[in-house]
Design a protein around this motif. Structure first.
Motif, PDB file in Angstrom:
ATOM      1  N   MET A 196       0.826  -1.209   0.000  1.00  0.00           N
ATOM      2  CA  MET A 196       0.000   0.000   0.000  1.00  0.00           C
ATOM      3  C   MET A 196       0.861   1.259   0.000  1.00  0.00           C
ATOM      4  N   GLN A 197       1.949   1.211   0.755  1.00  0.00           N
ATOM      5  CA  GLN A 197       2.824   2.380   0.809  1.00  0.00           C
ATOM      6  C   GLN A 197       3.444   2.646  -0.568  1.00  0.00           C
ATOM      7  N   ALA A 198       3.898   1.564  -1.216  1.00  0.00           N
ATOM      8  CA  ALA A 198       4.485   1.722  -2.558  1.00  0.00           C
ATOM      9  C   ALA A 198       3.456   2.312  -3.516  1.00  0.00           C
ATOM     10  N   LEU A 199       2.199   1.858  -3.394  1.00  0.00           N
ATOM     11  CA  LEU A 199       1.139   2.383  -4.259  1.00  0.00           C
ATOM     12  C   LEU A 199       0.823   3.836  -3.934  1.00  0.00           C
ATOM     13  N   ASP A 200       0.819   4.137  -2.637  1.00  0.00           N
ATOM     14  CA  ASP A 200       0.483   5.489  -2.205  1.00  0.00           C
ATOM     15  C   ASP A 200       1.513   6.502  -2.716  1.00  0.00           C
TER      16      ASP A 200
ATOM     17  N   ILE B 146       5.866  -2.878  -8.584  1.00  0.00           N
ATOM     18  CA  ILE B 146       5.783  -2.821  -7.121  1.00  0.00           C
ATOM     19  C   ILE B 146       6.790  -3.786  -6.510  1.00  0.00           C
ATOM     20  N   PHE B 147       6.858  -4.971  -7.092  1.00  0.00           N
ATOM     21  CA  PHE B 147       7.819  -5.966  -6.616  1.00  0.00           C
ATOM     22  C   PHE B 147       9.242  -5.408  -6.707  1.00  0.00           C
ATOM     23  N   ASN B 148       9.578  -4.783  -7.821  1.00  0.00           N
ATOM     24  CA  ASN B 148      10.932  -4.233  -7.989  1.00  0.00           C
ATOM     25  C   ASN B 148      11.211  -3.087  -7.028  1.00  0.00           C
TER      26      ASN B 148
ATOM     27  N   ALA C 108      14.153  -3.705   0.119  1.00  0.00           N
ATOM     28  CA  ALA C 108      13.832  -3.538   1.538  1.00  0.00           C
ATOM     29  C   ALA C 108      13.097  -4.748   2.101  1.00  0.00           C
ATOM     30  N   HIS C 109      12.514  -5.553   1.211  1.00  0.00           N
ATOM     31  CA  HIS C 109      11.734  -6.720   1.666  1.00  0.00           C
ATOM     32  C   HIS C 109      12.197  -7.960   0.903  1.00  0.00           C
ATOM     33  N   PRO C 110      13.379  -8.450   1.240  1.00  0.00           N
ATOM     34  CA  PRO C 110      13.966  -9.552   0.450  1.00  0.00           C
ATOM     35  C   PRO C 110      13.167 -10.851   0.489  1.00  0.00           C
TER      36      PRO C 110
END
Ligand SMILES: [Zn+2]
Ligand SMILES: [Zn+2]
Length: 153
Positions: free
Chosen positions: A28-32, A43-45, A50-52
């Motif tokens: 959601m943060q990436a989308l926001d 979004i995955f990239n 930060a989220h391996p």
């Protein structure tokens, strides 16, 4: 993300009856933060560093659940896969048929009254999607310039 931004996202999930898990919050943060209407791969990239432990299939599944619950919007561009939008205030989209870029169109430019129960009898409208398609300014400015030779057939 500051705590106010985080609270906004948690509220957006809660309104869609979704628990704010770490993965949902991150997506959601990436989308926001994006106004590019990213794909699941985008979004995955954005998040993989930060989220391996996050996988592309988890991103897909999480997006699907959040879209079904109305926490985010999906956009069908007609070229490539679905695109996603974390900004769920009523607005429309314009899609460039050359580059696939998705632009926001102000709802006031083309308002539709969802409260009119008689639009479709016996059908509960949850959202409305209006797509405009055409050529964006960037692509338009490239016309006339020699394009890359077509791939051989
Ligand atoms: Zn374009
Ligand atoms: Zn949008």
């Amino acid at each position: 993300m500051d705590s106010r931004g985080e609270q906004k996202i948690i509220d957006q999930l809660r309104r869609s009856r979704l628990r704010a898990t770490g993965q949902r919050l991150a997506i959601m943060q990436a989308l926001d933060e994006s106004f590019e209407h990213p794909s699941a791969e985008d979004i995955f990239n954005t998040l993989r560093k930060a989220h391996p432990t996050l996988s592309l299939s988890t991103v897909y599944k999480t997006l699907q659940v959040m879209a079904e619950m109305g926490a985010i919007l999906t956009i069908e561009t007609g070229i490539g896969g679905l695109r996603y939008d974390g900004h769920i205030h009523p607005h429309h989209h314009a899609i460039c048929i050359r580059c696939g870029k998705v632009y926001d169109v102000d709802f006031d430019q083309y308002p539709v009254d969802l409260n009119r129960a008689d639009i479709i009898p016996n059908f509960k409208i949850r959202s409305i999607k209006v797509y405009f398609s055409g050529i964006c300014a960037v692509c338009d400015s490239l016309k006339g310039k020699p394009s890359a030779p077509p791939a051989g057939d």
